[in-house]
Design a protein around this motif. Structure first.
Motif, PDB file in Angstrom:
ATOM      1  N   GLY A 111       0.810  -1.215   0.000  1.00  0.00           N
ATOM      2  CA  GLY A 111       0.000   0.000   0.000  1.00  0.00           C
ATOM      3  C   GLY A 111       0.839   1.258   0.000  1.00  0.00           C
ATOM      4  O   GLY A 111       0.548   2.214  -0.732  1.00  0.00           O
ATOM      5  N   ILE A 115       0.988   4.137  -2.976  1.00  0.00           N
ATOM      6  CA  ILE A 115       0.574   5.503  -2.675  1.00  0.00           C
ATOM      7  C   ILE A 115       1.746   6.470  -2.831  1.00  0.00           C
ATOM      8  O   ILE A 115       1.624   7.527  -3.474  1.00  0.00           O
ATOM      9  N   LYS A 119       1.448   6.896  -6.747  1.00  0.00           N
ATOM     10  CA  LYS A 119       0.340   7.839  -6.533  1.00  0.00           C
ATOM     11  C   LYS A 119      -1.001   7.191  -6.874  1.00  0.00           C
ATOM     12  O   LYS A 119      -1.865   7.806  -7.496  1.00  0.00           O
ATOM     13  N   LYS A 121      -4.162   4.635  -5.176  1.00  0.00           N
ATOM     14  CA  LYS A 121      -4.764   3.923  -4.057  1.00  0.00           C
ATOM     15  C   LYS A 121      -5.585   2.766  -4.605  1.00  0.00           C
ATOM     16  O   LYS A 121      -6.678   2.969  -5.117  1.00  0.00           O
ATOM     17  N   TRP A 123      -6.637   0.402  -2.635  1.00  0.00           N
ATOM     18  CA  TRP A 123      -7.641   0.250  -1.588  1.00  0.00           C
ATOM     19  C   TRP A 123      -7.490   1.433  -0.640  1.00  0.00           C
ATOM     20  O   TRP A 123      -6.454   2.090  -0.598  1.00  0.00           O
ATOM     21  N   ASP A 124      -8.549   1.723   0.108  1.00  0.00           N
ATOM     22  CA  ASP A 124      -8.562   2.926   0.936  1.00  0.00           C
ATOM     23  C   ASP A 124      -9.274   2.639   2.254  1.00  0.00           C
ATOM     24  O   ASP A 124     -10.477   2.433   2.283  1.00  0.00           O
ATOM     25  N   THR A 126      -8.971   4.799   4.937  1.00  0.00           N
ATOM     26  CA  THR A 126      -8.832   6.033   5.710  1.00  0.00           C
ATOM     27  C   THR A 126     -10.030   6.297   6.617  1.00  0.00           C
ATOM     28  O   THR A 126      -9.905   7.018   7.609  1.00  0.00           O
ATOM     29  N   GLY A 134      -4.065   4.625   5.954  1.00  0.00           N
ATOM     30  CA  GLY A 134      -5.145   4.218   5.066  1.00  0.00           C
ATOM     31  C   GLY A 134      -4.892   2.922   4.327  1.00  0.00           C
ATOM     32  O   GLY A 134      -5.686   2.538   3.467  1.00  0.00           O
ATOM     33  N   VAL A 135      -3.802   2.217   4.668  1.00  0.00           N
ATOM     34  CA  VAL A 135      -3.475   0.988   3.933  1.00  0.00           C
ATOM     35  C   VAL A 135      -3.661  -0.279   4.765  1.00  0.00           C
ATOM     36  O   VAL A 135      -3.735  -1.382   4.212  1.00  0.00           O
ATOM     37  N   ASN A 275     -12.242   4.411  -5.970  1.00  0.00           N
ATOM     38  CA  ASN A 275     -10.840   4.492  -6.368  1.00  0.00           C
ATOM     39  C   ASN A 275     -10.622   4.124  -7.828  1.00  0.00           C
ATOM     40  O   ASN A 275      -9.482   4.127  -8.295  1.00  0.00           O
ATOM     41  N   GLU A 288       0.659  13.642  -1.294  1.00  0.00           N
ATOM     42  CA  GLU A 288       0.071  14.129  -0.061  1.00  0.00           C
ATOM     43  C   GLU A 288       0.502  15.552   0.268  1.00  0.00           C
ATOM     44  O   GLU A 288      -0.263  16.350   0.790  1.00  0.00           O
TER      45      GLU A 288
END
Length: 292
Positions: A111, A115, A119, A121, A123-124, A126, A134-135, A275, A288
């Protein structure tokens, strides 16, 4: 080299099986549509391939390095060289815990790589309580431990039999000969997968650069927010127009309690952006630091 080829077979088998599971999960549980769950175009998810090999190795290492007096689950006999048949025991908790921890670590590393590096996702988590970046989160950590239990008791003994049969098929009973057709086919599959990996990495980099420099990404986000707001308003109007919004006129209290236990904001989870785009491909995200 022979063991390497065997593990390569297990890797590609796990990657393909994991891809099938994720496709069905997204079709009938999460996304409610057919999507390609990976960032690659082909039918494989390397995370599951690494997971298959890792769990198989964990089982082997426990049998190989722990005392022979420790009886691990061995329903068929001959598992990793131990002929004695044995049922479940407390010692089974050791490989199960090791496999569960290893799978959670793999998910975290994968993950973060996607990310921070790509860049993207895939899966998310968060909005899940206790999540890390968030991973990973407690709920899916528990799911990985459940998968470890299923693998240990329901898959590993038969996977060992399959691996020995594949090994014999590739190299013969004496371990000297080699089935070049099978090995060649395995090499072709890996060649296609590596090409897919290179193309996919380059494609995401080009798409992201173009989206950021042209302003398409910003316009896409604005359009998505506007669409979600309109969709939410339409849902509210539809629900209020129904005579009984809930089954039998009673809200699902149990589901509400479970959502409160799992999610940071249950309402946010209901309308969380997907996503994946309309073509079922992962959507690139901003760095981020730029988001802040």
């Amino acid at each position: 080299m022979q063991l390497l080829l065997l593990f390569l077979f297990l890797f590609i088998a796990g990657a393909f099986l994991g891809w099938c599971i994720e496709v069905l999960f997204r079709r009938f549980v999460s996304a409610k549509k057919w999507v390609n769950p990976g960032f690659m175009k082909g039918p494989w998810l390397p995370l599951y391939g690494f997971g298959m090999v890792t769990m198989f190795l964990m089982c082997y290492l426990c049998v190989a390095f722990f005392p022979s007096s420790w009886t691990f689950y061995n329903p068929l006999g001959g598992l990793f060289g131990r002929e004695a048949v044995s049922g479940p025991s407390w010692y089974d908790l050791i490989p199960i815990l090791l496999m569960g921890l290893a799978m959670n670590l793999l998910e975290f590393i994968a993950g973060v790589i996607f990310i921070k590096g790509f860049k993207v996702k895939l899966w998310d988590y968060t909005n899940m309580k206790g999540n890390i970046l968030g991973v990973v989160c407690p709920v899916f950590a528990a799911i990985w431990f459940m998968i470890a239990i299923i693998f240990y008791y329901g898959v590993n003994p038969f996977l060992y039999v399959l691996s020995t049969n594949v090994y014999t098929y590739m190299f013969g009973s004496n371990g000297i000969g080699a089935h070049f057709g099978f090995i060649f086919s395995l090499g072709v599959i890996y060649g296609v997968m590596i090409y897919d990996l290179v193309v996919s990495i380059g494609l995401f980099a080009r798409v992201r650069r173009f989206a950021l420099t042209s302003g398409i990404y910003e316009r896409y986000e604005n359009l998505k927010e506007s669409f979600n707001a309109s969709l939410e308003e339409a849902k509210k109007k539809m629900v209020t127009s129904l005579p009984n919004p809930h089954t039998n006129g009673k809200p699902s209290v149990l589901k509400e309690k479970i959502d409160e236990m799992i999610y940071i904001d249950p309402e946010l989870e209901k309308h969380k952006p997907n996503n994946y785009d309309e073509n079922g491909r992962p959507i690139s995200i901003e760095d981020e630091s730029k988001q802040k």
